[in-house]
Write an enzyme that holds these catalytic residues in place. Structure first.
Site, mmCIF file in Angstrom:
data_model
loop_
_atom_site.group_PDB
_atom_site.id
_atom_site.type_symbol
_atom_site.label_atom_id
_atom_site.label_comp_id
_atom_site.label_asym_id
_atom_site.label_seq_id
_atom_site.Cartn_x
_atom_site.Cartn_y
_atom_site.Cartn_z
ATOM 1 N N HIS A 107 32.754 47.975 13.929
ATOM 2 C CA HIS A 107 31.787 48.843 14.801
ATOM 3 C C HIS A 107 30.921 49.727 13.845
ATOM 4 C CE1 HIS A 107 30.337 50.200 18.673
ATOM 5 N NE2 HIS A 107 30.157 51.416 18.050
ATOM 6 N N ASP B 130 35.890 45.069 15.983
ATOM 7 C CA ASP B 130 35.093 46.056 16.783
ATOM 8 C C ASP B 130 35.861 45.776 18.104
ATOM 9 O OD1 ASP B 130 33.673 47.886 18.465
ATOM 10 O OD2 ASP B 130 31.766 46.561 18.555
ATOM 11 N N SER C 269 25.585 50.193 20.005
ATOM 12 C CA SER C 269 26.713 50.869 20.314
ATOM 13 C C SER C 269 26.496 51.342 21.615
ATOM 14 C CB SER C 269 27.144 51.833 19.603
ATOM 15 O OG SER C 269 28.416 52.312 20.100
#
EC number: 3.1.1.-
Length: 319
Positions: A292, A262, A165
């Site tokens: 995600h 995501d 991320s």
């Protein structure tokens, strides 16, 4: 995008992803949605304890590293005495959450599967620290360990960066920073990037995906950005919008992992397509049925374990 026009993500995710979503921790308090960032950080750390349990045991050392901003905490995971390389890991959390404890299992598994030393860097969080402080502290830590490699008994001749991320952005940004400023911290053998954001401000996946289940609505993404950046001009910096950097030359081999549902998926796709178009070494893999942050859930998800193994295998293949 009106919310009702978005994809029904929770109906489409895989069975094992649904199991994770439906897993309850009875002793966990409610998410402090309207609480302070400090309260949200505390909750995040508590919530991740369950998912970090059962990680491989190995030699672990903690060191405080000096930077121009002060000391930064680091944690070394050493699966074997003679490591072929060193991987620096940058945790996710939207630049505002996360620490070495919240991503402990991820780092241990990565060290175990790669048999490389993994060094987690507890870079400063936003909004207390603004761009580019986190990158500068990461680079400072890399330089420190490169200079002190013999004292710490680590192999810094070949290194890599890895992150999930926001940590994926920091991983690639740090590698590009070292390249652009011609800083020698050892040969960068590879960069491992799980579901990162790399500079897109809008995309198809950002419109169709994202909700309360992943904390990645358009409003959430704007909040993370505003906390991280110092001013509007930073949005175009080549170390924030990485597509504004030169991706046509001397980019270390990149493993780019995407989660199917995501909202940041198009960032990964664009990064891969850009690198591939300019013959930069890269690999893209999409993990079907995932949300995600799925990398955290290897206790229950074979796909999460697979994604970590894939990254480790990619890195060791570059050595």
């Amino acid at each position: 995008m009106k919310p009702e026009n978005k994809l029904p993500v929770l109906d489409l995710i895989s069975a094992e992803m649904k199991t994770v979503v439906n897993t309850l921790q009875p002793d966990l308090p409610s998410w402090p949605a309207t609480g302070t960032i400090a309260e949200q950080r505390q909750y995040y750390t508590l919530e991740r304890r369950f998912w970090n349990a059962g990680a491989p045991e190995m030699a672990t050392r903690a060191y405080m590293v000096p930077t121009k901003y002060g000391q930064v905490e680091t944690r070394l995971f050493c699966p074997q005495p003679d490591s072929p390389a060193t991987l620096f890991y940058l945790h996710g959390g939207g630049f505002i959450l996360g620490n070495l404890d919240t991503h402990d299992r991820i780092m241990r598994l990565l060290a175990s599967y790669s048999q490389c030393t993994v060094i987690g860097i507890d870079y400063p969080l936003s909004p207390e620290a603004r761009f580019p402080q986190a990158i500068e502290e990461i680079v400072a830590a890399c330089c420190y360990f490169h200079q002190q490699a013999e004292d710490y008994q680590i192999n810094m001749s070949r290194i890599g960066f890895a992150g999930d991320s926001a940590g994926a952005m920091l991983a690639l940004a740090s590698a590009l920073w070292l390249r652009d400023k011609q800083i020698d911290c050892g040969k960068i053998a590879g960069v491992l990037l799980w579901y990162g954001l790399y500079g897109l401000r809008d995309s198809v996946t950002r419109r169709l995906l994202g909700g309360v289940w992943d904390g990645l609505t358009q409003q959430d993404l704007q909040m993370y950005e505003e906390a991280y950046l110092s001013n509007d001009a930073d949005r175009e910096s080549p170390y924030y919008c990485l597509f504004n950097n030169d991706l046509t030359r001397e980019v270390p081999p990149c493993f780019i992992a995407g989660a199917e549902f995501d909202p940041l998926l198009d960032d990964s796709r664009l990064l891969y397509q850009t690198l591939a178009a300019h013959q930069q070494p890269c690999e893209f893999k999409l993990y079907p049925g995932t949300l995600h942050a799925f990398l955290h859930y290897s206790r229950m998800m074979k796909t999460a374990d697979e994604a970590l193994r894939d990254g480790a295998q990619f890195f060791t293949a570059q050595l």
